[in-house]
Design a protein around this motif. Sequence first.
Motif, mmCIF file in Angstrom:
data_model
loop_
_atom_site.group_PDB
_atom_site.id
_atom_site.type_symbol
_atom_site.label_atom_id
_atom_site.label_comp_id
_atom_site.label_asym_id
_atom_site.label_seq_id
_atom_site.Cartn_x
_atom_site.Cartn_y
_atom_site.Cartn_z
ATOM 1 N N ASN A 13 0.870 -1.142 -0.350
ATOM 2 C CA ASN A 13 -0.065 -0.027 0.127
ATOM 3 C C ASN A 13 0.772 0.929 0.441
ATOM 4 O OD1 ASN A 13 -1.678 -2.375 1.898
ATOM 5 N ND2 ASN A 13 -2.811 -1.405 0.788
ATOM 6 N N ALA A 14 0.151 1.349 -1.004
ATOM 7 C CA ALA A 14 2.125 2.859 -1.930
ATOM 8 C C ALA A 14 0.786 4.343 -1.265
ATOM 9 C CB ALA A 14 2.537 3.122 -2.571
ATOM 10 N N THR A 15 0.990 4.665 -0.362
ATOM 11 C CA THR A 15 0.504 6.121 0.861
ATOM 12 C C THR A 15 1.182 7.495 0.540
ATOM 13 O OG1 THR A 15 1.050 5.956 2.437
ATOM 14 C CG2 THR A 15 -0.790 4.958 2.215
ATOM 15 N N PHE A 16 0.568 8.161 0.233
ATOM 16 C CA PHE A 16 0.965 9.801 -0.749
ATOM 17 C C PHE A 16 0.573 10.660 -0.931
ATOM 18 C CE2 PHE A 16 0.443 7.812 -4.471
ATOM 19 C CZ PHE A 16 0.298 9.130 -5.637
ATOM 20 N N ARG A 17 0.289 11.847 0.069
ATOM 21 C CA ARG A 17 0.232 13.543 -0.633
ATOM 22 C C ARG A 17 0.847 14.244 -1.656
ATOM 23 N NH1 ARG A 17 -3.042 13.994 4.126
ATOM 24 N NH2 ARG A 17 -4.632 15.148 2.407
ATOM 25 N N GLU A 39 -6.948 20.431 -2.889
ATOM 26 C CA GLU A 39 -7.752 20.771 -4.607
ATOM 27 C C GLU A 39 -7.073 19.674 -5.404
ATOM 28 O OE1 GLU A 39 -8.560 23.356 -1.307
ATOM 29 O OE2 GLU A 39 -6.860 22.760 -1.539
ATOM 30 N N LEU A 40 -5.374 20.006 -4.983
ATOM 31 C CA LEU A 40 -5.117 18.854 -6.257
ATOM 32 C C LEU A 40 -5.024 17.738 -6.492
ATOM 33 C CD1 LEU A 40 -1.298 20.915 -6.691
ATOM 34 C CD2 LEU A 40 -3.518 20.023 -8.586
ATOM 35 N N PHE A 56 -6.206 14.914 -8.817
ATOM 36 C CA PHE A 56 -5.884 13.894 -9.259
ATOM 37 C C PHE A 56 -6.084 12.416 -9.193
ATOM 38 C CE2 PHE A 56 -3.140 10.105 -7.944
ATOM 39 C CZ PHE A 56 -2.559 9.798 -9.010
ATOM 40 N N LEU A 57 -7.877 12.331 -8.330
ATOM 41 C CA LEU A 57 -8.171 11.648 -8.079
ATOM 42 C C LEU A 57 -9.289 11.315 -9.316
ATOM 43 C CD1 LEU A 57 -8.725 11.518 -4.699
ATOM 44 C CD2 LEU A 57 -7.640 8.926 -5.912
ATOM 45 N N SER A 66 3.667 11.212 -14.100
ATOM 46 C CA SER A 66 4.465 11.561 -13.934
ATOM 47 C C SER A 66 3.739 12.672 -15.028
ATOM 48 C CB SER A 66 5.274 10.991 -15.024
ATOM 49 O OG SER A 66 6.421 12.134 -15.929
ATOM 50 N N ASP A 67 2.451 12.817 -15.983
ATOM 51 C CA ASP A 67 2.283 13.179 -16.576
ATOM 52 C C ASP A 67 1.483 14.986 -15.424
ATOM 53 O OD1 ASP A 67 1.187 14.580 -19.303
ATOM 54 O OD2 ASP A 67 -1.112 13.719 -18.223
ATOM 55 N N PHE A 68 0.698 13.984 -14.492
ATOM 56 C CA PHE A 68 0.082 15.326 -13.698
ATOM 57 C C PHE A 68 0.954 15.689 -13.779
ATOM 58 C CE2 PHE A 68 -2.316 15.920 -9.811
ATOM 59 C CZ PHE A 68 -3.614 16.300 -10.615
#
Length: 359
Positions: free
Chosen positions: A296-300, A305-306, A310-311, A352-354
């Motif tokens: 489970n890779a978790t990140f912010r 808002e971003l 993203f989601l 990467s694109d985002f």
Amino acid sequence: MKRVHNFSAGPATLPLEVLEQAQEELTEYQDTGRSIMELSHRSAHYEEIDKQAKDRLRSLLGLGDKFEIMFLQGGASSQFMMAPYNFLSKDQTADYIDTGRWSDKAIKEAKIFGNVHVPFSSSEGNYDRVPTQEELNFSDNPRYVHFTSNNTVAGTQFPTEPETNGVPLVCDASSDFLSRPIDVDKYGIIYAGAQKNVGPAGVTVVIIRKDFLEQADTENVPTILRYSTHVEKIFNTPPTFNVYMVNLVLKWIEDKGGLSWFKSFNEEKAQKVYDEIDADDFYRGAVEKESRSLMNATFRLPTEELEARFLEEAVEHDLYSLKGHRSVGGIRASIYNACSMGSVDALVDFMSDFRKRNG
């Protein structure tokens, strides 16, 4: 048929080959004229499935004849109660390492039955790490030491078993079960809900060492809650279809190359995701690097808002179930055994694109 990239923390993605075989056998299992769901759990066909699944677990984990295996119901959460009910009394102490939401729940249940000592807790840091061996302050004579090997909510994982100097480990292994080899001799009990790495929701795998089971005090434990009850025979109707699915997944794991193969495979997948997170400061890992989970890779992202954007855009790219747990927020990519390298590559390309468009 359309298959999306599924990063759900559970119920999680299943191997397509397994789903296709289940689909083919759904209405009739092995010329019986009936679905596996319609066959008695006392039938020879189901008894063979039960035996195959247990034999495969013995082989994959190297259990030999020293362990008993059960397929129970109630989820891993039922084991928060069942383990101390069988092994902990009011005059005894068990050590519970507190590294996340599920270990906290296990602690609350264990306190009903006996004394609980917490040799380490990362709760003040919002469960952002697991302990080093030197940080573990065990009690003098614990009945057992409980730990959660992988924490789905925070995204942390023990790199290896805690060293307890011979005290049996009781492990909630739900979210990294069969993802890598383990030292089985250190365990008294291993339990895992199937729905993350080994099958559909509805069955819990419980593995218990025989010499540890002999130490259970079940005088005041209801019959159905005694481990010995389920070791002696199939006591009540098991979730037969779920065990059938677990058996198919276990065969798939065998065919891929076993736990050593999956250890390398999972490390490679996780490294790709973490490399993208660490490329600059646009993405920020949610836990300490030394404690990062392979499952489970978790990140912010810089702003909530971003994260919402993203989601939203991820779904447009067929990347699903990336929202972090409601208690912590952020992003969580669950990349269990059945998550393909293609799905991980698609996620990393999107990340990467985002970044390029929003950084």
